[in-house]
Design an enzyme around this catalytic site. Structure first.
Site, mmCIF file in Angstrom:
data_model
loop_
_atom_site.group_PDB
_atom_site.id
_atom_site.type_symbol
_atom_site.label_atom_id
_atom_site.label_comp_id
_atom_site.label_asym_id
_atom_site.label_seq_id
_atom_site.Cartn_x
_atom_site.Cartn_y
_atom_site.Cartn_z
ATOM 1 N N THR A 141 -22.414 -20.240 -4.164
ATOM 2 C CA THR A 141 -22.178 -19.897 -5.568
ATOM 3 C C THR A 141 -21.067 -18.879 -5.789
ATOM 4 O OG1 THR A 141 -24.098 -18.431 -5.291
ATOM 5 C CG2 THR A 141 -24.448 -20.509 -6.453
ATOM 6 N N GLY A 178 -9.167 1.248 -7.845
ATOM 7 C CA GLY A 178 -9.484 0.656 -6.553
ATOM 8 C C GLY A 178 -8.243 0.421 -5.723
ATOM 9 N N VAL A 181 -7.667 -4.513 -1.163
ATOM 10 C CA VAL A 181 -6.584 -5.493 -1.063
ATOM 11 C C VAL A 181 -6.104 -5.925 -2.448
ATOM 12 C CG1 VAL A 181 -5.995 -7.815 -0.303
ATOM 13 C CG2 VAL A 181 -7.305 -6.318 1.205
ATOM 14 N N GLU A 185 -2.377 -5.059 -3.890
ATOM 15 C CA GLU A 185 -1.446 -6.171 -4.070
ATOM 16 C C GLU A 185 -0.958 -6.256 -5.512
ATOM 17 O OE1 GLU A 185 -2.773 -9.390 -0.608
ATOM 18 O OE2 GLU A 185 -3.258 -9.791 -2.708
ATOM 19 N N HIS A 445 14.541 -11.266 21.579
ATOM 20 C CA HIS A 445 15.226 -10.055 21.113
ATOM 21 C C HIS A 445 16.350 -10.449 20.172
ATOM 22 C CE1 HIS A 445 17.043 -6.070 21.142
ATOM 23 N NE2 HIS A 445 18.213 -6.662 21.348
#
Length: 481
Positions: A141, A178, A181, A185, A445
């Site tokens: 759910t 908050g 993430v 973002e 490299h």
């Protein structure tokens, strides 16, 4: 009331639910899919895809801002808010449309529209129109963003992340509550698109990080660009004309009031299980009402009820939901012959800049499971060659290995190309590679991955010096023994 009988009933048609339904069908069982909300997964509608569309627009704007560092001087930059949000919504609808088309292609008899609740361990009521008798049930759910009721009373300008993707223009100012993430973002993306943004954190957390050194580095790096207020508590949110008055209290007890067009609440999500009447399902639950389950089989106790995705509040990530749904659906089909399924190495990524990645076991988990038995290697990206070439030379990688076996355990990082480095390191964990074996792998490299090699070399050296074994008590050291 209609009555339906089936082998497997799946509650929820998101990522986990669709995966469970397909797995049950693939095992040859009659399965039905019950959904009361809109079709189209959280990821496609309001999560990973629309957020990355907004972040991509922000990256384009930031590239122009950073160009003079390379000696490239663009003209005046104009951010067209309506055009930005139009593309976000158009592409979001396109991604969600693919999911909807997929669901619409399923047999009509397998789809039941409405909200399900338990009437018994093997019986569901869907709204007031259908009774489903199912031998096995999968709960998928999903979850809902948390917005405290006292903040929501301030009106429609107090929003959660879902609402951002319905904007038709960019606002002038946003307070983000908050620093997980989602908050980071969206907060950074909006900032780079010209919105005045302040981020508030109750503590000192940054995304999913737990390693103190990486956490400190992430806080320092992100605060160079963003207005982040750590150790800040929301005192009140109230409407004030066309804006919101946000009052906060810092760690020293000082209160401050500022005005914003929106307050974006990004303090987490709660599993959608409260309306299921789980007391009638006959399964054990934790103190929050979330069913207890076996994470390898997704089975709730020994019952024919399984749970997958955000509903179980384990790892609210799309790949995890897909895997959990597949395991739950397969085991529901084969019940009572329940078998452990493939749970992959954890991998979480925050698409900030620099990006944040945590492949495998993180610091906090290892401090609990491997206390005194793991070593750490690290590298700073401050002077790492390719990172400096790209003017992205900031951040840190810390890698963890097990004393004795030399097995690679995981990592935490903030730095350039973390989404790709995170995958490489997660694969190494899942493959059971040792640090020595990883150092035998090719490194080109100049690439950012050379920083991984530096960190692994540091870890290999640390693994040569395990701490002394704690003294073992003598079982019987009395005189004469």
């Amino acid at each position: 009331m209609n009555t339906i009988r089936c082998d497997v009933a799946v509650i929820g048609a998101g990522t986990a639910g669709l995966s469970a339904y397909r797995a049950a069908r693939a095992a040859g069982k009659h399965a039905v899919l019950i959904e009361g909300g809109p079709y189209g997964t959280t990821c496609a509608r309001v999560g990973c895809m629309p957020s990355k569309l907004l972040i991509s627009a922000a990256e384009a704007a930031h590239a122009l801002h950073a160009a003079p560092g390379f000696g490239v001087h663009p003209g005046a930059v104009r951010i067209d808010g309506p055009a930005v949000m139009d593309r976000v919504r158009r592409e979001r609808d396109r991604f969600a449309g693919f999911v909807v088309e997929n669901v619409e292609g399923l047999p009509a008899a397998d789809k039941i529209r409405g909200y399900a609740r338990f009437a018994a361990p093997d019986r569901l009521l869907v709204d007031d129109h259908t009774e489903v008798h199912a031998e096995r049930i999968v709960i998928a759910t999903g979850s809902t963003p948390i917005v405290p009721e006292e903040w929501a009373l301030a009106g429609p300008r107090v929003i959660h992340s879902d609402a951002v993707f319905e904007w038709t223009d960019l606002p002038a100012s946003v307070a983000v509550i908050g620093t997980g993430v989602i908050g980071l973002e969206l907060g950074q993306a909006l900032h780079r698109l010209g919105v005045r943004v302040a981020l508030y954190a109750r503590g000192n957390s940054v995304a999913q990080l737990s390693d103190p050194a990486v956490l400190a580095e992430a806080s320092s790096v992100l605060k160079r660009e963003l207005d982040i207020r750590f150790q800040s508590q929301v005192v009140s949110v109230r409407p004030d004309g066309e804006q919101l008055a946000l009052t906060t209290r810092d760690g020293a007890g000082n209160e401050q009031q500022e005005h914003y067009d929106y307050v974006l609440v990004a303090i987490g999500r709660v599993p959608n299980v409260q309306a299921l009447k789980l007391d009638l399902a006959g399964i054990e639950r934790d103190r929050r009402g979330v069913p207890l389950y076996d994470r390898t089989t997704m089975q709730c106790g020994t019952s024919p009820i399984f749970i997958a995705g955000d509903a179980n509040d384990e790892l609210p990530l799309l790949p995890e939901a897909a895997d959990q749904g597949k395991i739950a659906g397969h085991n529901a089909a084969l019940y009572p012959d329940v078998q452990p399924g493939l749970r992959r190495t954890p991998l979480a990524i925050a698409f900030t800049e620099p990006q944040i990645a945590t492949p495998g076991a993180g610091w906090r988990a290892l401090a609990h499971s491997h206390e005194g038995r793991f070593a750490v290697g690290e590298v700073s990206f401050g002077n790492q060659g390719r990172s400096r070439v790209m003017l992205q030379n900031q951040g840190m990688l810390r890698v963890y290995g097990e004393y004795g076996s030399g097995r690679f355990l995981g990592a935490e990082m903030i730095g350039p190309r973390a989404e790709h480095i995170g995958h490489l390191l997660a694969w190494a964990v899942q493959a059971g590679l040792t640090v020595s074996a990883m150092l035998d792998m090719p490194f080109y490299h100049p690439v950012v991955e050379e920083g991984v090699r530096t960190a692994l070399r540091d870890l290999a050296e640390a693994l040569k010096h395990p701490p002394p074994e704690p003294a073992q008590p003598c079982p019987d050291c009395t005189p004469g023994t």
